[in-house]
Design a protein around this motif. Structure first.
Motif, PDB file in Angstrom:
ATOM      1  N   LEU A 207       0.848  -1.190   0.000  1.00 19.90           N
ATOM      2  CA  LEU A 207       0.000   0.000   0.000  1.00 19.90           C
ATOM      3  C   LEU A 207       0.887   1.246   0.000  1.00 19.90           C
ATOM      4  CD1 LEU A 207      -2.573  -1.188   2.693  1.00 19.90           C
ATOM      5  CD2 LEU A 207      -2.984  -1.028   0.232  1.00 19.90           C
ATOM      6  N   CYS A 208       0.575   2.194  -0.878  1.00 18.50           N
ATOM      7  CA  CYS A 208       1.454   3.356  -1.064  1.00 18.50           C
ATOM      8  C   CYS A 208       1.486   4.293   0.139  1.00 18.50           C
ATOM      9  CB  CYS A 208       1.029   4.139  -2.306  1.00 18.50           C
ATOM     10  SG  CYS A 208       1.237   3.211  -3.850  1.00 18.50           S
ATOM     11  N   PHE A 209       0.487   4.197   1.030  1.00 24.07           N
ATOM     12  CA  PHE A 209       0.511   5.062   2.215  1.00 24.07           C
ATOM     13  C   PHE A 209       1.295   4.433   3.368  1.00 24.07           C
ATOM     14  CE2 PHE A 209      -3.618   2.800   2.398  1.00 24.07           C
ATOM     15  CZ  PHE A 209      -3.453   2.092   3.582  1.00 24.07           C
ATOM     16  N   THR A 210       1.855   3.240   3.137  1.00 21.45           N
ATOM     17  CA  THR A 210       2.683   2.597   4.167  1.00 21.45           C
ATOM     18  C   THR A 210       3.966   3.399   4.371  1.00 21.45           C
ATOM     19  OG1 THR A 210       1.852   0.443   3.444  1.00 21.45           O
ATOM     20  CG2 THR A 210       3.808   0.456   4.851  1.00 21.45           C
ATOM     21  N   SER A 211       4.336   3.640   5.595  1.00 19.12           N
ATOM     22  CA  SER A 211       5.588   4.347   5.888  1.00 19.12           C
ATOM     23  C   SER A 211       6.756   3.375   5.831  1.00 19.12           C
ATOM     24  CB  SER A 211       5.518   5.019   7.270  1.00 19.12           C
ATOM     25  OG  SER A 211       4.626   6.107   7.253  1.00 19.12           O
ATOM     26  N   CYS A 212       7.671   3.617   4.891  1.00 18.23           N
ATOM     27  CA  CYS A 212       8.838   2.746   4.701  1.00 18.23           C
ATOM     28  C   CYS A 212      10.092   3.593   4.580  1.00 18.23           C
ATOM     29  CB  CYS A 212       8.680   1.904   3.429  1.00 18.23           C
ATOM     30  SG  CYS A 212       7.288   0.765   3.454  1.00 18.23           S
ATOM     31  N   TYR A 213      11.228   2.943   4.685  1.00 18.12           N
ATOM     32  CA  TYR A 213      12.484   3.605   4.348  1.00 18.12           C
ATOM     33  C   TYR A 213      12.513   3.805   2.834  1.00 18.12           C
ATOM     34  CZ  TYR A 213      13.809   2.079   9.047  1.00 18.12           C
ATOM     35  OH  TYR A 213      13.846   1.871  10.408  1.00 18.12           O
ATOM     36  N   ARG A 214      13.531   4.468   2.320  1.00 13.94           N
ATOM     37  CA  ARG A 214      13.617   4.734   0.884  1.00 13.94           C
ATOM     38  C   ARG A 214      15.070   4.696   0.431  1.00 13.94           C
ATOM     39  NH1 ARG A 214      12.693   8.725   4.012  1.00 13.94           N
ATOM     40  NH2 ARG A 214      13.968  10.612   4.017  1.00 13.94           N
ATOM     41  N   ILE A 215      15.243   4.462  -0.843  1.00  5.40           N
ATOM     42  CA  ILE A 215      16.571   4.516  -1.453  1.00  5.40           C
ATOM     43  C   ILE A 215      16.527   5.550  -2.571  1.00  5.40           C
ATOM     44  CG2 ILE A 215      18.394   3.248  -2.638  1.00  5.40           C
ATOM     45  CD1 ILE A 215      17.310   0.675  -1.436  1.00  5.40           C
ATOM     46  N   CYS A 216      17.353   6.573  -2.439  1.00  6.72           N
ATOM     47  CA  CYS A 216      17.453   7.605  -3.473  1.00  6.72           C
ATOM     48  C   CYS A 216      18.680   7.326  -4.341  1.00  6.72           C
ATOM     49  CB  CYS A 216      17.579   8.994  -2.856  1.00  6.72           C
ATOM     50  SG  CYS A 216      16.191   9.461  -1.778  1.00  6.72           S
ATOM     51  N   GLU A 217      18.588   7.710  -5.599  1.00  7.42           N
ATOM     52  CA  GLU A 217      19.689   7.492  -6.545  1.00  7.42           C
ATOM     53  C   GLU A 217      20.059   8.800  -7.225  1.00  7.42           C
ATOM     54  OE1 GLU A 217      20.827   4.747 -10.482  1.00  7.42           O
ATOM     55  OE2 GLU A 217      18.801   4.707  -9.619  1.00  7.42           O
ATOM     56  N   LEU A 218      21.354   8.990  -7.386  1.00  8.49           N
ATOM     57  CA  LEU A 218      21.888  10.202  -7.998  1.00  8.49           C
ATOM     58  C   LEU A 218      23.081   9.826  -8.867  1.00  8.49           C
ATOM     59  CD1 LEU A 218      22.053  13.403  -8.022  1.00  8.49           C
ATOM     60  CD2 LEU A 218      23.613  13.167  -6.097  1.00  8.49           C
ATOM     61  N   ALA A 219      23.150  10.382 -10.056  1.00  5.89           N
ATOM     62  CA  ALA A 219      24.297  10.113 -10.931  1.00  5.89           C
ATOM     63  C   ALA A 219      25.552  10.714 -10.308  1.00  5.89           C
ATOM     64  CB  ALA A 219      24.055  10.710 -12.308  1.00  5.89           C
ATOM     65  N   VAL A 220      26.676  10.020 -10.454  1.00  6.01           N
ATOM     66  CA  VAL A 220      27.933  10.542  -9.913  1.00  6.01           C
ATOM     67  C   VAL A 220      28.290  11.842 -10.616  1.00  6.01           C
ATOM     68  CG1 VAL A 220      28.825   8.276  -9.275  1.00  6.01           C
ATOM     69  CG2 VAL A 220      29.294   9.202 -11.555  1.00  6.01           C
ATOM     70  N   LYS A 221      29.089  12.656  -9.938  1.00  7.38           N
ATOM     71  CA  LYS A 221      29.573  13.904 -10.518  1.00  7.38           C
ATOM     72  C   LYS A 221      31.018  13.721 -10.940  1.00  7.38           C
ATOM     73  CE  LYS A 221      25.746  16.086  -9.453  1.00  7.38           C
ATOM     74  NZ  LYS A 221      24.788  16.502 -10.494  1.00  7.38           N
ATOM     75  N   PHE A 222      31.300  14.131 -12.164  1.00  8.17           N
ATOM     76  CA  PHE A 222      32.656  14.021 -12.681  1.00  8.17           C
ATOM     77  C   PHE A 222      33.369  15.372 -12.571  1.00  8.17           C
ATOM     78  CE2 PHE A 222      30.461  10.551 -14.716  1.00  8.17           C
ATOM     79  CZ  PHE A 222      31.397   9.526 -14.731  1.00  8.17           C
ATOM     80  N   VAL A 223      34.605  15.348 -12.115  1.00  5.24           N
ATOM     81  CA  VAL A 223      35.431  16.561 -12.032  1.00  5.24           C
ATOM     82  C   VAL A 223      36.756  16.272 -12.703  1.00  5.24           C
ATOM     83  CG1 VAL A 223      36.601  18.170 -10.524  1.00  5.24           C
ATOM     84  CG2 VAL A 223      34.344  17.339  -9.920  1.00  5.24           C
TER      85      VAL A 223
END
Length: 223
Positions: A207-223
């Protein structure tokens, strides 16, 4: 003699004053223009430096994990990949496992607020990495769920948050999942603490209203 001298003296002074009065504004304007030109030049130079090195300095200040990527064709290093503080690096992405819980929609907004998105899983290798990472931080609680960026639309079609095409052959559902699609329309990685078996097929729809942890994703930054 004295009269002519007085007249000569009296007529010379106004001419000199008129000459000074005519020159002074021009000298002032030229000086102002010179100062303004110098100021604009300095400002442009500062903006150039800020634009060139601002991102680099920010990355160095915030990044705690980085990896230099070699240029295989040339056989030399061409730069580094950076992840923000407390994010984990794998291949060309950075991952953040939250320490707090919230529903799926709020999880999407939270990741977006950090310039990222709920994780989109594209390969078995990525799934294995995330499963093992979740097991490392999970406790001996009966179960721990981490939202991923996958949800079903009203007609039951699964969609990734970044519009990556959903391919059933490249999914990692637990046996018997997904089910109850009329109500459970959001996906999560399901880990049963450190007692979980070494299987990577652990997605569960909830159920989408369930409170859960989350995993966010971000592309690496190149320098």
């Amino acid at each position: 003699m004295n009269h002519r001298g007085r007249v000569s003296s009296g007529t010379a002074a106004p001419a000199e004053e008129r000459s000074c009065s005519w020159l002074n504004p021009w000298v002032f304007l030229v000086s102002v223009l010179a100062i303004k030109t110098a100021f604009v030049t300095v400002c442009c130079f500062v903006v150039f430096l800020h634009g060139s090195y601002g991102q680099y300095k920010t990355l160095l200040q915030n990044a705690t994990e980085w990896h230099c990527v070699p240029n295989v064709s040339a056989g030399k290093k061409v730069g580094c990949m950076y992840c923000p503080k407390d994010w984990k690096h794998f291949q060309k992405s950075c991952y953040y496992l939250s320490a707090d819980k919230m529903p799926w929609t709020e999880s999407v907004q939270n990741c977006s607020g950090m310039g990222s998105h709920l994780v989109v899983i594209n390969s078995k290798e990525e799934q294995e990495f995330l499963f093992n990472l979740a097991k490392e931080v999970s406790t001996n609680a009966y179960e721990t769920k981490y939202y991923i960026g996958l949800a079903a639309s009203e007609n039951g079609q699964w969609q990734w948050v970044d519009q990556t095409p959903y391919k059933k052959a490249a999914t990692f559902w637990k046996p018997g999942e997904p089910n109850l699609l009329f109500a459970e329309k959001c996906a999560a990685i399901h880990v049963k603490g450190k007692r979980d078996s070494s299987t990577y097929s652990n997605w569960n729809n909830i159920l989408c209203f369930t409170s859960c942890y989350r995993i966010c994703e971000l592309a690496v930054k190149f320098v």
